[in-house]
Design an enzyme around this catalytic site. Structure first.
Site, PDB file in Angstrom:
ATOM      1  N   ASP A 258       0.779  -1.346   0.120  1.00  0.00           N
ATOM      2  CA  ASP A 258      -0.093  -0.216   0.140  1.00  0.00           C
ATOM      3  C   ASP A 258       0.815   1.145   0.022  1.00  0.00           C
ATOM      4  O   ASP A 258       0.691   2.289  -0.657  1.00  0.00           O
ATOM      5  CB  ASP A 258      -1.218   0.178   1.254  1.00  0.00           C
ATOM      6  CG  ASP A 258      -1.968  -1.145   1.339  1.00  0.00           C
ATOM      7  OD1 ASP A 258      -2.293  -1.664   0.071  1.00  0.00           O
ATOM      8  OD2 ASP A 258      -2.257  -1.994   2.326  1.00  0.00           O
TER       9      ASP A 258
ATOM     10  N   HIS B  41      -5.680  -3.759   5.431  1.00  0.00           N
ATOM     11  CA  HIS B  41      -5.271  -3.805   4.177  1.00  0.00           C
ATOM     12  C   HIS B  41      -6.310  -4.555   3.194  1.00  0.00           C
ATOM     13  O   HIS B  41      -6.322  -5.779   2.899  1.00  0.00           O
ATOM     14  CB  HIS B  41      -3.886  -4.873   4.045  1.00  0.00           C
ATOM     15  CG  HIS B  41      -3.733  -5.365   2.616  1.00  0.00           C
ATOM     16  ND1 HIS B  41      -2.881  -4.328   1.691  1.00  0.00           N
ATOM     17  CD2 HIS B  41      -3.568  -6.253   1.881  1.00  0.00           C
ATOM     18  CE1 HIS B  41      -2.969  -4.775   0.754  1.00  0.00           C
ATOM     19  NE2 HIS B  41      -3.211  -6.172   0.826  1.00  0.00           N
TER      20      HIS B  41
HETATM   21  N1  LIG Z   1      -0.586  -8.426   1.854  1.00  0.00           N
HETATM   22  C1  LIG Z   1      -0.542  -8.036   0.710  1.00  0.00           C
HETATM   23  O1  LIG Z   1      -0.332  -6.866   0.171  1.00  0.00           O
HETATM   24  C2  LIG Z   1      -0.677  -8.957  -0.624  1.00  0.00           C
HETATM   25  C3  LIG Z   1      -1.307 -10.400  -0.223  1.00  0.00           C
HETATM   26  N2  LIG Z   1      -1.404 -10.998  -1.242  1.00  0.00           N
HETATM   27  C4  LIG Z   1      -1.893 -12.556  -0.972  1.00  0.00           C
HETATM   28  O2  LIG Z   1      -0.724 -13.511  -1.118  1.00  0.00           O
HETATM   29  C5  LIG Z   1      -1.193 -14.670  -1.027  1.00  0.00           C
HETATM   30  C6  LIG Z   1      -0.501 -15.615  -2.056  1.00  0.00           C
HETATM   31  O3  LIG Z   1      -0.712 -14.887  -3.136  1.00  0.00           O
HETATM   32  P1  LIG Z   1      -0.058 -15.736  -4.722  1.00  0.00           P
HETATM   33  O4  LIG Z   1       1.427 -15.898  -4.284  1.00  0.00           O
HETATM   34  O5  LIG Z   1      -0.282 -14.882  -5.962  1.00  0.00           O
HETATM   35  O6  LIG Z   1      -0.925 -16.977  -4.896  1.00  0.00           O
HETATM   36  P2  LIG Z   1      -0.315 -18.373  -5.528  1.00  0.00           P
HETATM   37  O7  LIG Z   1      -1.621 -19.203  -5.692  1.00  0.00           O
HETATM   38  O8  LIG Z   1       0.672 -18.103  -6.854  1.00  0.00           O
HETATM   39  O9  LIG Z   1       0.823 -18.945  -4.522  1.00  0.00           O
HETATM   40  C7  LIG Z   1       0.384 -19.501  -3.136  1.00  0.00           C
HETATM   41  C8  LIG Z   1       1.210 -20.539  -2.763  1.00  0.00           C
HETATM   42  O10 LIG Z   1       0.953 -20.882  -1.396  1.00  0.00           O
HETATM   43  C9  LIG Z   1       1.290 -22.300  -1.546  1.00  0.00           C
HETATM   44  N3  LIG Z   1       0.377 -22.974  -0.278  1.00  0.00           N
HETATM   45  C10 LIG Z   1      -1.030 -23.194  -0.426  1.00  0.00           C
HETATM   46  N4  LIG Z   1      -1.178 -23.747   0.709  1.00  0.00           N
HETATM   47  C11 LIG Z   1      -0.267 -24.025   1.577  1.00  0.00           C
HETATM   48  C12 LIG Z   1       0.263 -24.365   2.615  1.00  0.00           C
HETATM   49  N5  LIG Z   1      -0.343 -24.980   3.430  1.00  0.00           N
HETATM   50  N6  LIG Z   1       1.433 -24.298   3.165  1.00  0.00           N
HETATM   51  C13 LIG Z   1       2.475 -23.796   2.206  1.00  0.00           C
HETATM   52  N7  LIG Z   1       2.227 -23.371   1.123  1.00  0.00           N
HETATM   53  C14 LIG Z   1       0.935 -23.429   0.747  1.00  0.00           C
HETATM   54  C15 LIG Z   1       0.599 -22.998  -3.088  1.00  0.00           C
HETATM   55  O11 LIG Z   1       1.117 -24.085  -3.317  1.00  0.00           O
HETATM   56  C16 LIG Z   1       1.073 -21.811  -3.825  1.00  0.00           C
HETATM   57  O12 LIG Z   1       2.547 -22.240  -4.305  1.00  0.00           O
HETATM   58  C17 LIG Z   1      -2.884 -14.430  -1.281  1.00  0.00           C
HETATM   59  O13 LIG Z   1      -3.620 -14.730  -0.280  1.00  0.00           O
HETATM   60  C18 LIG Z   1      -2.800 -13.055  -1.801  1.00  0.00           C
HETATM   61  O14 LIG Z   1      -4.084 -12.620  -1.693  1.00  0.00           O
HETATM   62  C19 LIG Z   1      -1.216 -10.837  -2.515  1.00  0.00           C
HETATM   63  C20 LIG Z   1      -0.762  -9.449  -2.830  1.00  0.00           C
HETATM   64  C21 LIG Z   1      -0.394  -8.574  -1.982  1.00  0.00           C
HETATM   65  O1  LIG Z   2      -5.785  -7.437  -3.999  1.00  0.00           O
HETATM   66  C1  LIG Z   2      -5.333  -8.475  -3.663  1.00  0.00           C
HETATM   67  O2  LIG Z   2      -6.172  -9.426  -3.736  1.00  0.00           O
HETATM   68  C2  LIG Z   2      -3.861  -8.612  -3.309  1.00  0.00           C
HETATM   69  C3  LIG Z   2      -3.596  -7.663  -2.423  1.00  0.00           C
HETATM   70  O3  LIG Z   2      -3.685  -7.870  -1.304  1.00  0.00           O
HETATM   71  C4  LIG Z   2      -2.965  -6.618  -3.026  1.00  0.00           C
HETATM   72  O4  LIG Z   2      -2.614  -6.257  -4.377  1.00  0.00           O
HETATM   73  O5  LIG Z   2      -3.081  -5.540  -2.244  1.00  0.00           O
END
Ligand SMILES: NC(=O)C1=CN([C@@H]2O[C@H](COP(=O)(O)OP(=O)(O)OC[C@H]3O[C@@H](n4cnc5c(N)ncnc54)[C@H](O)[C@@H]3O)[C@@H](O)[C@H]2O)C=CC1
Ligand SMILES: O=C([O-])CC(=O)C(=O)O
Length: 349
Positions: free
Chosen positions: A185, A212
């Site tokens: 953010d 967030h």
């Molecule tokens: N805090 C923030 O600002 C942001 C948060 N996110 C969040 O981050 C998370 C991940 O996003 P992506 O990497 O794009 O998803 P993705 O689906 O590409 O990767 C997630 C990974 O987590 C793994 N996974 C699932 N269950 C698991 C477990 N029990 N133990 C270990 N690994 C496990 C999967 O195998 C996969 O490799 C989502 O919840 C998304 O919303 C995404 C962008 C910004």
């Molecule tokens: O928007 C989403 O779902 C992933 C996230 O938290 C971000 O990009 O800030």
């Protein structure tokens, strides 16, 4: 802070040794005293996990990089391990290896879980991600109870309270060591503000407070530096764009997930700040969603001073404009209910 990280990345890319003498001296360490630091990425084979693992491999403060996922980690670890930087990389796959992956961790970064598709809110991820986070945090409590935890998995407004409850139940909760990563953010607010104010982005800072998700993300453009005195309608538009930044990416990716590359950058920035704090570097301040008494809500994102024990000081909000005061009141009910939802879930089973 940002420029020092870029310097670190540059050095890592151009040096055959892990870090140069100049870099070590700039950080205030003798080459003998740079601490060993183990960083673990849970969900390391995912969209965020892979580029985040790359960036952590480029960070000279990391001596051991542990990559864990439920699938595909050996390939990611083998790939990243060939990069000629300081840290030793190990990949772990499957729950039976989670303990070994976590053992002796200083910092655990959690980007495990499902991302959004168009039309979904972050809260729509709760049903799947809450369980994932709960089980990963139970393992953290067991295998590395003193680690600093950087929670990326959404909905952060609920997953951080879930983690806190899991740690409380295990008797390991240390509110100074649990962080919801809201750095993206801040990264977005800086980028969007620099564009509108027509100033070089490298010198821009904007605190972002609250939580967030949607309206709970409250950028404080009245405190942005350098001050540009933008008209109110532009502040409103910038605020809305920052709040909807995640959705902007989700829609542009059209079903192929949410922000991964910018999130990996933001996650690496925040983990670097935590490592610097642990190593005793002074005046490391980042926004993060932490246990807080800044408002009447138990968790809240604001500027936090990082130190040897994690949170050294949760900083107050400073002076708010009337528009920001209004935004603060608007965000409280949603943030409150997301926090309560997380607490309730963690105590259900
Ligand atoms: N805090 C923030 O600002 C942001 C948060 N996110 C969040 O981050 C998370 C991940 O996003 P992506 O990497 O794009 O998803 P993705 O689906 O590409 O990767 C997630 C990974 O987590 C793994 N996974 C699932 N269950 C698991 C477990 N029990 N133990 C270990 N690994 C496990 C999967 O195998 C996969 O490799 C989502 O919840 C998304 O919303 C995404 C962008 C910004
Ligand atoms: O928007 C989403 O779902 C992933 C996230 O938290 C971000 O990009 O800030």
């Amino acid at each position: 802070m940002r420029s020092s990280m870029l310097r670190s990345v540059r050095t890592a890319l151009t040096s055959t040794s892990s870090f140069t003498r100049g870099q070590v001296l700039r950080r205030g360490f003798s080459s003998e005293s740079v601490p060993e630091r183990k960083v673990v990425v849970l969900g390391a084979a995912g969209g965020i996990g892979q580029p985040l693992s790359l960036l952590m491999k480029l960070n000279p403060l990391v001596s051991s990089l542990s990559l864990y996922d439920i699938a595909a980690t050996p390939g990611v670890a083998a790939d990243v391990s060939h990069i000629n930087t300081r840290s030793e990389v190990k990949g772990y796959v499957g729950e039976e290896n989670l303990g070994e992956a976590l053992k002796d961790a200083d910092v655990v970064i959690i980007p495990a879980g499902v991302p959004r598709k168009p039309g979904m809110t972050r809260d729509d991820l709760f049903n799947i991600n809450a369980g994932i986070v709960k089980s990963l945090c139970a393992a953290i409590a067991k295998y590395c109870p003193h680690a600093v935890v950087n929670m990326i998995s959404n909905p952060v407004n609920s997953t951080v309270p879930i983690a806190a409850e899991v740690f409380k139940k295990a008797g390991t909760y240390d509110e100074k060591k649990l962080f919801g990563v809201t750095t993206l953010d801040v990264v977005r607010a800086r980028t969007f503000y620099a564009g509108k104010a027509n100033v070089p982005v490298a010198g821009v800072n904007v605190p972002v407070v609250g939580g967030h998700a949607g309206v709970t993300i409250l950028p404080l453009f009245s405190q942005a530096t350098p001050q540009a005195n933008l008209p109110h309608d532009q502040i409103v538009a910038l605020t809305k764009r920052t709040q909807d930044g995640g959705t902007e990416v989700v829609e542009a990716k059209a079903g192929k997930g949410s922000a991964t590359l910018s999130m990996a950058y933001a996650g690496a920035l925040f983990a670097d700040a935590c490592l610097k704090g642990l190593n005793g570097v002074p005046d490391v301040v980042e926004c993060s969603f932490v246990q807080s008494s800044v408002t009447d809500l138990p968790f809240f994102a604001s500027k936090v001073r990082l130190g040897k024990n994690g949170v050294e000081e949760v900083l107050g909000l400073g002076a708010l404009s009337d528009y920001e005061k209004e935004g603060l009141e608007i965000l409280k009910p949603e943030l409150k209910s997301s926090i309560e939802k997380g607490i309730k879930f963690a105590n259900q089973s």
